[in-house]
Design a protein around this motif. Structure first.
Motif, short mmCIF file in Angstrom:
data_model
loop_
_atom_site.label_atom_id
_atom_site.label_comp_id
_atom_site.label_asym_id
_atom_site.label_seq_id
_atom_site.Cartn_x
_atom_site.Cartn_y
_atom_site.Cartn_z
N PHE A 1 0.83 -1.21 0.00
CA PHE A 1 0.00 0.00 0.00
C PHE A 1 0.86 1.26 0.00
CE2 PHE A 1 -2.63 3.17 2.29
CZ PHE A 1 -3.67 3.25 1.38
N GLY A 2 1.91 1.27 0.83
CA GLY A 2 2.79 2.42 0.89
C GLY A 2 3.58 2.64 -0.39
N SER A 3 3.99 1.55 -1.04
CA SER A 3 4.74 1.69 -2.28
C SER A 3 3.89 2.29 -3.39
CB SER A 3 5.28 0.33 -2.72
OG SER A 3 4.21 -0.57 -2.99
N VAL A 4 2.60 1.93 -3.43
CA VAL A 4 1.71 2.53 -4.43
C VAL A 4 1.55 4.02 -4.19
CG1 VAL A 4 -0.65 2.56 -5.30
CG2 VAL A 4 0.48 0.38 -4.89
N ILE A 5 1.39 4.42 -2.92
CA ILE A 5 1.26 5.85 -2.61
C ILE A 5 2.53 6.59 -2.97
CG2 ILE A 5 0.95 7.50 -0.73
CD1 ILE A 5 -0.84 5.49 0.64
N ALA A 6 3.69 6.00 -2.62
CA ALA A 6 4.96 6.65 -2.93
C ALA A 6 5.19 6.73 -4.44
CB ALA A 6 6.10 5.89 -2.26
N GLY A 7 4.87 5.65 -5.15
CA GLY A 7 5.03 5.67 -6.60
C GLY A 7 4.13 6.70 -7.28
N THR A 8 2.91 6.83 -6.78
CA THR A 8 2.01 7.85 -7.33
C THR A 8 2.54 9.25 -7.07
OG1 THR A 8 0.15 6.34 -6.95
CG2 THR A 8 -0.37 8.66 -7.36
N ALA A 9 3.07 9.49 -5.88
CA ALA A 9 3.60 10.81 -5.55
C ALA A 9 4.83 11.15 -6.39
CB ALA A 9 3.95 10.88 -4.06
N LEU A 10 5.64 10.14 -6.72
CA LEU A 10 6.87 10.40 -7.47
C LEU A 10 6.64 10.50 -8.97
CD1 LEU A 10 9.37 8.06 -5.59
CD2 LEU A 10 9.24 10.56 -5.47
N MET A 11 5.89 9.55 -9.54
CA MET A 11 5.76 9.48 -11.00
C MET A 11 4.32 9.39 -11.49
SD MET A 11 8.95 7.01 -12.10
CE MET A 11 8.41 5.66 -11.06
#
Length: 382
Positions: free
Chosen positions: A303-313
Protein backbone atom coordinates in the motif's frame (compact mmCIF):
# COMPACT_ATOMS: atom_id res chain seq x y z
CA UNK A 1 46.12 36.39 -5.73
CA UNK A 2 47.23 32.76 -5.39
CA UNK A 3 48.02 31.00 -8.62
CA UNK A 4 45.52 28.22 -7.99
CA UNK A 5 42.56 30.57 -7.43
CA UNK A 6 41.78 31.40 -11.10
CA UNK A 7 41.96 27.74 -12.04
CA UNK A 8 39.73 26.83 -9.11
CA UNK A 9 37.17 29.46 -10.16
CA UNK A 10 37.19 28.19 -13.75
CA UNK A 11 36.81 24.59 -12.56
CA UNK A 12 33.91 25.52 -10.25
CA UNK A 13 32.14 27.40 -13.07
CA UNK A 14 32.68 24.47 -15.44
CA UNK A 15 31.25 22.00 -12.91
CA UNK A 16 28.25 24.27 -12.31
CA UNK A 17 27.65 24.57 -16.06
CA UNK A 18 27.84 20.77 -16.44
CA UNK A 19 25.37 20.35 -13.58
CA UNK A 20 22.93 22.81 -15.14
CA UNK A 21 23.30 21.14 -18.53
CA UNK A 22 22.68 17.71 -17.00
CA UNK A 23 19.63 18.96 -15.09
CA UNK A 24 18.21 20.55 -18.25
CA UNK A 25 18.83 17.39 -20.30
CA UNK A 26 17.23 15.20 -17.61
CA UNK A 27 14.18 17.48 -17.49
CA UNK A 28 13.84 17.30 -21.26
CA UNK A 29 14.25 13.53 -21.38
CA UNK A 30 12.10 12.61 -18.37
CA UNK A 31 9.22 11.60 -20.65
CA UNK A 32 11.45 9.31 -22.69
CA UNK A 33 12.97 7.79 -19.55
CA UNK A 34 9.51 7.00 -18.17
CA UNK A 35 8.53 5.38 -21.45
CA UNK A 36 11.68 3.25 -21.38
CA UNK A 37 10.95 2.26 -17.78
CA UNK A 38 7.39 1.19 -18.65
CA UNK A 39 8.67 -0.70 -21.68
CA UNK A 40 11.24 -2.52 -19.54
CA UNK A 41 8.61 -3.75 -17.09
CA UNK A 42 6.33 -4.71 -19.99
CA UNK A 43 9.18 -6.74 -21.47
CA UNK A 44 9.70 -8.41 -18.10
CA UNK A 45 5.98 -9.26 -17.99
CA UNK A 46 6.00 -11.06 -21.36
CA UNK A 47 9.43 -12.63 -20.81
CA UNK A 48 8.04 -15.96 -19.47
CA UNK A 49 5.79 -16.46 -22.53
CA UNK A 50 8.56 -15.49 -24.96
CA UNK A 51 11.06 -17.71 -23.14
CA UNK A 52 8.78 -20.77 -23.31
CA UNK A 53 8.22 -20.31 -27.04
CA UNK A 54 11.94 -19.77 -27.65
CA UNK A 55 12.75 -22.94 -25.68
CA UNK A 56 10.51 -24.91 -28.07
CA UNK A 57 12.47 -23.79 -31.12
CA UNK A 58 10.64 -20.60 -32.13
CA UNK A 59 12.94 -17.71 -32.95
CA UNK A 60 12.90 -15.14 -30.19
CA UNK A 61 11.94 -12.27 -32.48
CA UNK A 62 9.02 -14.25 -33.93
CA UNK A 63 7.93 -15.34 -30.44
CA UNK A 64 7.90 -11.72 -29.25
CA UNK A 65 5.93 -10.69 -32.33
CA UNK A 66 3.34 -13.42 -31.73
CA UNK A 67 2.89 -12.36 -28.10
CA UNK A 68 2.45 -8.72 -29.08
CA UNK A 69 0.10 -9.69 -31.90
CA UNK A 70 -2.08 -11.66 -29.48
CA UNK A 71 -2.21 -8.70 -27.08
CA UNK A 72 -3.09 -6.37 -29.98
CA UNK A 73 -5.88 -8.63 -31.28
CA UNK A 74 -7.41 -8.97 -27.82
CA UNK A 75 -7.21 -5.20 -27.18
CA UNK A 76 -8.69 -4.22 -30.56
CA UNK A 77 -11.49 -6.76 -30.28
CA UNK A 78 -12.34 -5.63 -26.78
CA UNK A 79 -12.37 -1.95 -27.78
CA UNK A 80 -14.50 -2.61 -30.87
CA UNK A 81 -17.00 -4.67 -28.86
CA UNK A 82 -17.33 -2.02 -26.18
CA UNK A 83 -17.44 0.78 -28.76
CA UNK A 84 -20.36 -0.76 -30.65
CA UNK A 85 -22.15 -1.54 -27.39
CA UNK A 86 -21.63 2.00 -26.12
CA UNK A 87 -22.82 3.54 -29.38
CA UNK A 88 -26.03 1.48 -29.30
CA UNK A 89 -26.70 2.42 -25.70
CA UNK A 90 -26.08 6.12 -26.32
CA UNK A 91 -28.55 6.10 -29.22
CA UNK A 92 -31.09 4.30 -27.03
CA UNK A 93 -30.55 6.74 -24.18
CA UNK A 94 -30.99 9.77 -26.46
CA UNK A 95 -34.20 8.33 -27.88
CA UNK A 96 -35.56 7.51 -24.43
CA UNK A 97 -34.34 10.70 -22.74
CA UNK A 98 -37.74 12.49 -22.86
CA UNK A 99 -39.32 9.51 -21.10
CA UNK A 100 -36.62 9.52 -18.42
CA UNK A 101 -37.03 13.25 -17.94
CA UNK A 102 -40.79 12.90 -17.62
CA UNK A 103 -40.41 10.23 -14.96
CA UNK A 104 -37.97 12.36 -12.98
CA UNK A 105 -40.20 15.44 -13.22
CA UNK A 106 -43.26 13.44 -12.15
CA UNK A 107 -41.36 12.11 -9.14
CA UNK A 108 -40.25 15.62 -8.18
CA UNK A 109 -43.79 16.98 -8.55
CA UNK A 110 -45.27 14.16 -6.49
CA UNK A 111 -42.61 14.39 -3.77
CA UNK A 112 -42.17 18.14 -3.39
CA UNK A 113 -45.63 19.27 -4.56
CA UNK A 114 -44.26 21.31 -7.48
CA UNK A 115 -45.70 21.96 -10.95
CA UNK A 116 -42.73 21.53 -13.25
CA UNK A 117 -43.13 20.61 -16.92
CA UNK A 118 -40.66 19.06 -19.34
CA UNK A 119 -40.96 21.91 -21.83
CA UNK A 120 -40.04 24.50 -19.21
CA UNK A 121 -37.09 22.45 -18.00
CA UNK A 122 -35.78 21.93 -21.54
CA UNK A 123 -36.09 25.62 -22.40
CA UNK A 124 -34.33 26.69 -19.19
CA UNK A 125 -31.49 24.24 -19.82
CA UNK A 126 -31.03 25.07 -23.50
CA UNK A 127 -31.06 28.82 -22.85
CA UNK A 128 -28.79 28.70 -19.82
CA UNK A 129 -25.49 30.56 -19.88
CA UNK A 130 -23.46 27.64 -18.53
CA UNK A 131 -24.55 25.39 -21.41
CA UNK A 132 -23.59 27.96 -24.03
CA UNK A 133 -20.25 28.52 -22.32
CA UNK A 134 -19.66 24.77 -22.18
CA UNK A 135 -20.37 24.41 -25.92
CA UNK A 136 -17.96 27.24 -26.72
CA UNK A 137 -15.23 25.74 -24.57
CA UNK A 138 -15.77 22.31 -26.09
CA UNK A 139 -15.50 23.72 -29.60
CA UNK A 140 -12.28 25.55 -28.78
CA UNK A 141 -10.85 22.47 -27.04
CA UNK A 142 -11.22 20.09 -29.99
CA UNK A 143 -7.66 20.79 -31.15
CA UNK A 144 -6.33 20.21 -27.64
CA UNK A 145 -8.14 16.89 -27.41
CA UNK A 146 -6.82 15.85 -30.83
CA UNK A 147 -3.26 16.77 -29.84
CA UNK A 148 -3.64 14.80 -26.60
CA UNK A 149 -4.90 11.72 -28.47
CA UNK A 150 -2.06 11.90 -31.00
CA UNK A 151 0.48 12.33 -28.20
CA UNK A 152 -0.94 9.31 -26.40
CA UNK A 153 -0.79 7.18 -29.56
CA UNK A 154 2.82 8.22 -30.17
CA UNK A 155 3.73 7.38 -26.58
CA UNK A 156 2.03 3.99 -26.88
CA UNK A 157 3.97 3.29 -30.08
CA UNK A 158 7.24 4.30 -28.41
CA UNK A 159 6.61 2.04 -25.41
CA UNK A 160 5.65 -0.87 -27.67
CA UNK A 161 8.81 -0.54 -29.78
CA UNK A 162 11.10 -0.38 -26.75
CA UNK A 163 9.31 -3.30 -25.10
CA UNK A 164 9.59 -5.35 -28.30
CA UNK A 165 13.33 -4.77 -28.54
CA UNK A 166 13.85 -5.44 -24.82
CA UNK A 167 12.00 -8.75 -25.08
CA UNK A 168 13.33 -9.86 -28.47
CA UNK A 169 16.95 -8.95 -27.70
CA UNK A 170 16.85 -9.89 -24.03
CA UNK A 171 19.78 -12.35 -24.16
CA UNK A 172 21.87 -9.94 -26.23
CA UNK A 173 21.08 -7.11 -23.83
CA UNK A 174 22.10 -9.22 -20.85
CA UNK A 175 25.35 -10.23 -22.57
CA UNK A 176 26.16 -6.61 -23.40
CA UNK A 177 25.52 -5.57 -19.82
CA UNK A 178 27.54 -8.43 -18.33
CA UNK A 179 30.46 -7.85 -20.71
CA UNK A 180 31.42 -4.64 -18.87
CA UNK A 181 31.22 -6.21 -15.39
CA UNK A 182 33.50 -8.62 -13.50
CA UNK A 183 32.26 -12.23 -13.10
CA UNK A 184 31.02 -11.71 -9.53
CA UNK A 185 28.95 -8.71 -10.56
CA UNK A 186 27.62 -10.56 -13.60
CA UNK A 187 26.11 -13.21 -11.35
CA UNK A 188 24.38 -10.57 -9.24
CA UNK A 189 22.99 -8.75 -12.28
CA UNK A 190 21.59 -11.95 -13.77
CA UNK A 191 20.07 -12.89 -10.41
CA UNK A 192 18.42 -9.48 -10.10
CA UNK A 193 17.08 -9.84 -13.66
CA UNK A 194 15.47 -13.20 -12.87
CA UNK A 195 13.97 -11.86 -9.66
CA UNK A 196 12.48 -8.91 -11.56
CA UNK A 197 10.90 -11.28 -14.10
CA UNK A 198 9.42 -13.45 -11.34
CA UNK A 199 8.07 -10.52 -9.31
CA UNK A 200 6.60 -8.75 -12.32
CA UNK A 201 4.89 -11.96 -13.39
CA UNK A 202 3.53 -12.45 -9.86
CA UNK A 203 2.21 -8.90 -9.83
CA UNK A 204 0.41 -9.37 -13.15
CA UNK A 205 -0.97 -12.69 -11.88
CA UNK A 206 -2.42 -10.97 -8.81
CA UNK A 207 -3.89 -8.20 -10.97
CA UNK A 208 -5.44 -10.75 -13.30
CA UNK A 209 -6.91 -12.64 -10.37
CA UNK A 210 -8.40 -9.46 -8.92
CA UNK A 211 -9.78 -8.56 -12.36
CA UNK A 212 -11.46 -11.98 -12.51
CA UNK A 213 -13.00 -11.58 -9.04
CA UNK A 214 -14.13 -8.02 -9.75
CA UNK A 215 -15.65 -8.99 -13.10
CA UNK A 216 -17.51 -11.93 -11.56
CA UNK A 217 -18.91 -9.80 -8.72
CA UNK A 218 -20.13 -7.05 -11.06
CA UNK A 219 -21.52 -9.63 -13.50
CA UNK A 220 -23.74 -11.07 -10.75
CA UNK A 221 -25.03 -7.58 -9.89
CA UNK A 222 -25.72 -6.64 -13.52
CA UNK A 223 -27.50 -9.93 -14.15
CA UNK A 224 -29.70 -9.45 -11.09
CA UNK A 225 -30.63 -5.93 -12.26
CA UNK A 226 -31.23 -7.13 -15.81
CA UNK A 227 -28.70 -4.75 -17.38
CA UNK A 228 -27.90 -5.66 -21.02
CA UNK A 229 -24.38 -6.65 -22.13
CA UNK A 230 -23.59 -7.84 -18.61
CA UNK A 231 -20.65 -10.13 -19.66
CA UNK A 232 -18.93 -7.39 -21.68
CA UNK A 233 -19.48 -4.84 -18.91
CA UNK A 234 -18.07 -7.25 -16.33
CA UNK A 235 -14.93 -7.75 -18.41
CA UNK A 236 -14.65 -3.98 -18.81
CA UNK A 237 -14.90 -3.37 -15.07
CA UNK A 238 -12.38 -6.10 -14.25
CA UNK A 239 -9.70 -5.04 -16.72
CA UNK A 240 -9.99 -1.27 -16.51
CA UNK A 241 -10.19 -1.11 -12.71
CA UNK A 242 -7.07 -3.27 -12.28
CA UNK A 243 -4.77 -2.27 -15.13
CA UNK A 244 -5.40 1.49 -15.33
CA UNK A 245 -4.03 3.05 -12.15
CA UNK A 246 -5.57 5.95 -10.21
CA UNK A 247 -8.55 6.69 -12.49
CA UNK A 248 -9.28 3.12 -13.57
CA UNK A 249 -11.91 2.58 -10.90
CA UNK A 250 -13.90 5.64 -11.97
CA UNK A 251 -13.68 4.77 -15.67
CA UNK A 252 -14.70 1.19 -14.94
CA UNK A 253 -17.76 2.20 -12.91
CA UNK A 254 -18.97 4.97 -15.23
CA UNK A 255 -19.89 2.72 -18.17
CA UNK A 256 -22.07 0.22 -16.21
CA UNK A 257 -23.82 3.16 -14.57
CA UNK A 258 -24.55 4.67 -17.99
CA UNK A 259 -25.94 1.41 -19.37
CA UNK A 260 -27.95 0.79 -16.19
CA UNK A 261 -29.43 4.28 -16.48
CA UNK A 262 -30.94 3.34 -19.85
CA UNK A 263 -32.84 0.51 -18.12
CA UNK A 264 -33.88 2.34 -14.96
CA UNK A 265 -32.37 5.50 -13.41
CA UNK A 266 -32.46 3.87 -9.98
CA UNK A 267 -30.37 0.96 -11.26
CA UNK A 268 -27.55 3.44 -11.86
CA UNK A 269 -27.69 4.36 -8.16
CA UNK A 270 -27.50 0.68 -7.20
CA UNK A 271 -24.48 0.18 -9.46
CA UNK A 272 -22.77 3.25 -8.00
CA UNK A 273 -23.31 2.01 -4.45
CA UNK A 274 -22.01 -1.45 -5.30
CA UNK A 275 -18.91 -0.03 -7.02
CA UNK A 276 -18.07 2.12 -4.00
CA UNK A 277 -18.57 -0.72 -1.49
CA UNK A 278 -16.65 -3.26 -3.56
CA UNK A 279 -13.78 -0.82 -4.08
CA UNK A 280 -13.35 -0.43 -0.33
CA UNK A 281 -13.41 -4.22 0.09
CA UNK A 282 -10.82 -4.61 -2.64
CA UNK A 283 -8.52 -1.86 -1.34
CA UNK A 284 -8.47 -2.94 2.30
CA UNK A 285 -9.10 -6.71 2.20
CA UNK A 286 -8.59 -8.37 -1.18
CA UNK A 287 -5.69 -6.49 -2.74
CA UNK A 288 -3.31 -6.54 0.28
CA UNK A 289 -3.80 -10.28 0.78
CA UNK A 290 -3.38 -11.27 -2.86
CA UNK A 291 -0.44 -8.94 -3.40
CA UNK A 292 1.35 -10.21 -0.31
CA UNK A 293 0.94 -13.83 -1.47
CA UNK A 294 1.88 -13.45 -5.15
CA UNK A 295 4.51 -10.70 -4.89
CA UNK A 296 5.63 -11.72 -1.38
CA UNK A 297 5.63 -8.31 0.26
CA UNK A 298 3.77 -7.10 3.32
CA UNK A 299 0.34 -5.53 2.62
CA UNK A 300 1.39 -2.30 4.34
CA UNK A 301 4.52 -2.14 2.18
CA UNK A 302 2.43 -2.75 -0.95
CA UNK A 303 0.00 0.00 0.00
CA UNK A 304 2.79 2.42 0.89
CA UNK A 305 4.74 1.69 -2.28
CA UNK A 306 1.71 2.53 -4.43
CA UNK A 307 1.26 5.85 -2.61
CA UNK A 308 4.96 6.65 -2.93
CA UNK A 309 5.03 5.67 -6.60
CA UNK A 310 2.01 7.85 -7.33
CA UNK A 311 3.60 10.81 -5.55
CA UNK A 312 6.87 10.40 -7.47
CA UNK A 313 5.76 9.48 -11.00
CA UNK A 314 1.97 9.67 -11.06
CA UNK A 315 0.02 6.87 -12.73
CA UNK A 316 3.20 5.25 -14.04
CA UNK A 317 4.63 5.05 -10.53
CA UNK A 318 1.43 3.49 -9.21
CA UNK A 319 1.57 0.84 -11.93
CA UNK A 320 5.18 -0.27 -11.45
CA UNK A 321 5.67 0.51 -7.74
CA UNK A 322 4.75 -2.94 -6.38
CA UNK A 323 6.89 -5.07 -8.76
CA UNK A 324 9.80 -2.64 -8.36
CA UNK A 325 9.65 -2.75 -4.55
CA UNK A 326 9.19 -6.54 -4.56
CA UNK A 327 12.25 -6.94 -6.79
CA UNK A 328 14.35 -4.66 -4.60
CA UNK A 329 13.20 -6.41 -1.43
CA UNK A 330 13.95 -9.88 -2.79
CA UNK A 331 17.36 -8.82 -4.09
CA UNK A 332 18.45 -7.11 -0.89
CA UNK A 333 17.10 -9.94 1.25
CA UNK A 334 20.06 -12.09 0.29
CA UNK A 335 22.49 -9.58 1.84
CA UNK A 336 20.71 -9.10 5.17
CA UNK A 337 22.12 -11.36 7.86
CA UNK A 338 19.41 -12.90 10.04
CA UNK A 339 19.69 -14.50 13.49
CA UNK A 340 17.61 -17.00 15.44
CA UNK A 341 14.94 -15.26 17.52
CA UNK A 342 15.11 -15.80 21.27
CA UNK A 343 12.38 -17.89 22.87
CA UNK A 344 10.79 -15.06 24.81
CA UNK A 345 7.01 -14.62 25.23
CA UNK A 346 7.40 -10.90 24.64
CA UNK A 347 8.36 -11.64 21.02
CA UNK A 348 4.80 -12.94 20.51
CA UNK A 349 3.34 -9.89 22.19
CA UNK A 350 2.73 -11.54 25.58
CA UNK A 351 3.72 -9.53 28.64
CA UNK A 352 5.16 -11.14 31.77
CA UNK A 353 2.76 -10.15 34.54
CA UNK A 354 4.43 -11.85 37.50
CA UNK A 355 4.46 -9.57 40.59
CA UNK A 356 7.55 -7.47 40.87
CA UNK A 357 8.95 -8.62 37.51
CA UNK A 358 8.73 -5.20 35.93
CA UNK A 359 10.20 -3.56 39.03
CA UNK A 360 13.21 -5.89 39.01
CA UNK A 361 13.83 -5.14 35.37
CA UNK A 362 14.03 -1.38 35.78
CA UNK A 363 15.53 -1.15 39.34
CA UNK A 364 19.09 -2.29 40.03
CA UNK A 365 19.80 -4.81 42.75
CA UNK A 366 19.99 -3.22 46.21
CA UNK A 367 18.19 -0.07 45.16
CA UNK A 368 15.34 1.00 47.40
CA UNK A 369 16.88 -0.14 50.70
CA UNK A 370 16.23 2.64 53.18
CA UNK A 371 17.30 3.31 56.76
CA UNK A 372 14.38 3.31 59.18
CA UNK A 373 14.91 4.97 62.61
CA UNK A 374 14.13 2.77 65.60
CA UNK A 375 13.93 3.79 69.29
CA UNK A 376 15.98 0.77 70.23
CA UNK A 377 18.74 1.77 67.88
CA UNK A 378 19.38 2.14 64.13
CA UNK A 379 18.43 -0.88 62.06
CA UNK A 380 18.35 -1.53 58.35
CA UNK A 381 15.26 -2.95 56.68
CA UNK A 382 13.50 -3.11 53.35
Amino acid sequence: MPRWLPRAIVLALALYACFQLGAWAFHQLIGLLLNVLIAFFLALAIEPAVGRMAARGVRRGLATFLVFFGILVFSVGFVVLLGSMLADQIVTMVEEFPKYLDSVINWINATFKTELSRVEVQDSVLKSDWLQQYVQNSASGVLDVSATVLSGLFRLLTISLFAFYFAADGPRLRRALCSVLPPAKQTEVLRAWEIAVAKTGGYLYSRGLMALISGAAHFVLLEILGVPYAPALAVWVGLVSQFIPTIGTYLAGALPMLIAFTVDPWYAVWVLGFVVVYQQFENYVLQPKLTSKTVDIHPAVAFGSVIAGTALMGAVGALIAIPAVATLQAFLGAYVKRYAVTDDPRVQGHRDRRPGQLLRIFRPSGAGRTTVPDPAGPTTGD
